[in-house]
Design a protein around this motif. Structure first.
Motif, PDB file in Angstrom:
ATOM      1  N   UNK A  17      46.668  97.260 -13.535  1.00 30.09           N
ATOM      2  CA  UNK A  17      46.173  98.499 -14.163  1.00 30.09           C
ATOM      3  C   UNK A  17      47.343  99.305 -14.733  1.00 30.09           C
ATOM      4  N   UNK A  18      47.025 100.184 -15.687  1.00 24.68           N
ATOM      5  CA  UNK A  18      48.044 101.107 -16.221  1.00 24.68           C
ATOM      6  C   UNK A  18      48.117 102.288 -15.259  1.00 24.68           C
ATOM      7  N   UNK A  77      51.812  96.798 -22.851  1.00 25.74           N
ATOM      8  CA  UNK A  77      51.660  95.713 -21.860  1.00 25.74           C
ATOM      9  C   UNK A  77      52.911  95.602 -20.994  1.00 25.74           C
ATOM     10  N   UNK A  78      54.073  95.711 -21.639  1.00 28.30           N
ATOM     11  CA  UNK A  78      55.328  95.607 -20.886  1.00 28.30           C
ATOM     12  C   UNK A  78      55.482  96.775 -19.919  1.00 28.30           C
ATOM     13  N   UNK A  79      55.049  97.961 -20.356  1.00 23.66           N
ATOM     14  CA  UNK A  79      55.158  99.144 -19.497  1.00 23.66           C
ATOM     15  C   UNK A  79      54.253  99.011 -18.274  1.00 23.66           C
ATOM     16  N   UNK A  80      53.051  98.469 -18.508  1.00 21.23           N
ATOM     17  CA  UNK A  80      52.116  98.286 -17.386  1.00 21.23           C
ATOM     18  C   UNK A  80      52.775  97.435 -16.298  1.00 21.23           C
ATOM     19  N   UNK A  90      56.143  99.124 -14.681  1.00 19.15           N
ATOM     20  CA  UNK A  90      55.944 100.175 -13.676  1.00 19.15           C
ATOM     21  C   UNK A  90      55.635  99.583 -12.304  1.00 19.15           C
ATOM     22  N   UNK A  91      54.870  98.481 -12.291  1.00 15.11           N
ATOM     23  CA  UNK A  91      54.530  97.895 -10.989  1.00 15.11           C
ATOM     24  C   UNK A  91      55.722  97.113 -10.440  1.00 15.11           C
ATOM     25  N   UNK A  92      56.446  96.448 -11.336  1.00 17.99           N
ATOM     26  CA  UNK A  92      57.613  95.654 -10.912  1.00 17.99           C
ATOM     27  C   UNK A  92      58.709  96.572 -10.341  1.00 17.99           C
ATOM     28  N   UNK A  93      59.028  97.635 -11.062  1.00 25.03           N
ATOM     29  CA  UNK A  93      60.069  98.557 -10.589  1.00 25.03           C
ATOM     30  C   UNK A  93      59.547  99.367  -9.401  1.00 25.03           C
ATOM     31  N   UNK A 102      61.303 107.114 -16.030  1.00 21.69           N
ATOM     32  CA  UNK A 102      62.231 105.984 -15.897  1.00 21.69           C
ATOM     33  C   UNK A 102      61.618 104.762 -16.560  1.00 21.69           C
ATOM     34  N   UNK A 103      62.480 103.732 -16.758  1.00 28.22           N
ATOM     35  CA  UNK A 103      61.986 102.465 -17.280  1.00 28.22           C
ATOM     36  C   UNK A 103      62.173 101.387 -16.227  1.00 28.22           C
ATOM     37  N   UNK A 104      62.846 100.285 -16.639  1.00 30.78           N
ATOM     38  CA  UNK A 104      62.957  99.136 -15.744  1.00 30.78           C
ATOM     39  C   UNK A 104      64.112  99.246 -14.748  1.00 30.78           C
ATOM     40  N   UNK A 105      64.919 100.283 -14.875  1.00 35.79           N
ATOM     41  CA  UNK A 105      66.161 100.322 -14.075  1.00 35.79           C
ATOM     42  C   UNK A 105      66.063 101.236 -12.856  1.00 35.79           C
TER      43      UNK A 105
END
Ligand SMILES: Cc1ncc(COP(=O)(O)O)c(C=O)c1O
Length: 468
Positions: free
Chosen positions: A5-6, A361-364, A367-370, A408-411
């Motif tokens: 989910x977003x 899609x990448x943001x979805x 956010x869960x990965x980070x 924040x993003x991926x970091x």
């Protein structure tokens, strides 16, 4: 496949992760949670589009503490992205064309060199939320920062200041300082260097806006990063742009850590100018060609001061060599030289991968990965948690990246209660790649395009070992 989910808050991400773990009947640090998340990941197949070094590839000559034939855990896409598998073919095909066609390669398909920049404009524009006329690939990032300032830093007696931030990346700091000097102003007076509040790591948007409201009348340009290189903090570019414009200032962003990492709407936000490198999240390879954005509202402004070269001139009449300037409209009119073809091609190989997904899609996933990485650290490796469980509770870490996923993003950046170089070395010898920056910041960037939940879990477990 279920997908994710977003989610817009830390709480919703944590409760999503807890519910997946609960549904599987496993603990938060159980590998089976990572496996379930990988199985739900609609972007999981993208990993196969990249060359992943094995542990032995990256640890050459090191005494290894891991099975060296496995893929390494690559968490430094914020520094240099991995090589897309399509890159080599595009480059080799072009080298062959050059070998066989020589100068005629400028006009020959599959990719004629003369209009080479066209092959990356549309997709680059889509990734930064811009129109094609607003974007062009050219030069390196620092050069583009200077070109942005040549046009958008036009100091006058009353309005000659530039707002920047205290921990500016050296290129931004030196570019601003040298532009101020170039125009004959004193950097001590002309550079407004914003710091976060005492004891805080990040700039509060309300403080940035207030500073602009209070001092904006003397400010020619607000120049900030989109995503901060040290902490991964995302500036509120929309609010800052609005505040700057309300005081009559131009606004520009260095998007080195933002492009391909977070959703950007440069056109809709009304940003005047921006520049980014493409070798980080955009995977164009070391020293890859940089990006440049100039808002459409400036596209036909012939009065905007700028440096010129033959590539600034209308491509239809460029070879008339008349020396009567017919300026290209939009960002293209800021080019000076004919573009480096091989660099455009290597960027194209990566953009072809992005073309099969979207920043949303990448943001979805991101956010869960980070959020998963954050949850593992917060549940097991912070000071409070270590005091409860660990034999040696003096070894712990602190996250110095905002917990709000919108900031924040991926970091995630980590600081340690003990010497970070030793941790970094131990991670590296186990095939886990992270990087170090000043003040003991370890930057860890799970890139949603190719990193898996298992990568994050392996990082966490390896990190845990280094605390023993
Ligand atoms: C925020 C930021 N700005 C500028 C640069 C400099 O980029 P280049 O060497 O491509 O000009 C970097 C490089 O990592 C960066 O991270």
């Amino acid at each position: 496949m279920e997908g994710f989910p977003y989610l817009e808050s830390k709480e919703s991400i944590q409760s999503y992760l807890e519910s997946v773990a609960g549904g599987e009947g496993v603990g938060l640090d159980d590998l089976r949670l990572a496996t379930t998340l990988d199985n739900r990941d609609k972007l999981a197949s993208f990993r196969a589009k990249f060359c992943l070094p094995t542990i032995s590839d990256i640890c050459e000559g090191e005494k290894l503490a891991a099975d060296s034939s496995q893929d390494c855990v690559y968490l430094t896409g914020n520094s240099l992205g991995l090589q897309p598998k399509g890159t080599k073919d595009l480059i080799v095909a072009d080298l062959d064309k050059w070998a066989k066609k020589g100068v005629y390669g400028h006009f020959h398909d599959p990719v004629a060199w003369l209009p080479i920049e066209d092959i990356v404009v549309d997709e680059s524009a889509r990734l930064v939320g811009a129109k094609p006329i607003e974007v062009v690939p050219m030069n390196g990032l620092t050069v583009n920062c200077h070109l942005a300032m040549v046009s958008f830093y036009q100091p006058t007696k009353d309005r000659f200041k530039i707002v920047l931030e205290k921990d500016s990346f050296p290129s931004d700091f030196y570019a601003v300082q040298s532009q101020v000097n170039w125009h004959g102003y004193d950097p001590k007076e002309a550079m407004i260097v914003m710091a976060p509040r005492e004891g805080e790591h990040f700039w509060r948007t309300e403080d940035v806006v207030q500073l602009i409201e209070e001092q904006g009348d003397s400010v020619a340009l607000v120049w900030l990063p989109g995503v901060h290189y040290l902490t991964g903090y995302v500036f509120d570019m929309e609010a800052i742009t609005k505040a700057a414009h309300s005081k009559g200032c131009y606004v520009g962003f260095d998007l080195a850590h933002a492009a391909g990492n977070v959703e950007l709407c440069l056109h809709d936000w009304g940003v005047d100018v921006a520049a980014w490198c493409t070798y980080k999240y955009l995977n164009s390879g070391p020293g890859g060609i940089a990006g440049f954005f100039v808002h459409e509202k400036h596209a036909h402004n012939q009065q905007l001061p700028r440096l010129l070269g033959w590539w600034s001139h209308n491509r239809k009449t460029r070879f008339d060599m008349s020396n009567v300037l017919d300026l290209q409209a939009g960002a293209a009119g800021f080019q000076l030289s004919n573009p480096p073809v091989l660099e455009c091609l290597s960027l194209k190989a990566s953009l072809d991968v992005f073309a099969d997904t979207s920043m949303r899609e990448l943001t979805i996933k991101s956010r869960i990965l980070t959020g998963y990485l954050e949850m593992l650290i917060e549940h097991y490796l912070t000071k409070e948690k270590r005091e409860n469980v660990a034999a040696d509770s003096s070894k712990y870490m602190t996250i110095v990246t905002p917990s709000d996923p919108k900031r924040r993003g991926a970091q995630l950046s980590l600081q340690f209660s003990f010497p970070v170089k030793e941790v970094h070395h131990q991670l590296a010898s186990r095939g886990v790649v992270t990087d170090l920056r000043k003040d003991g910041h370890m930057r860890v960037a799970p890139a949603p395009l190719y990193n898996s939940f298992k990568d994050v879990w392996t990082f966490f477990k390896t990190l845990e070992l280094t605390l023993k």
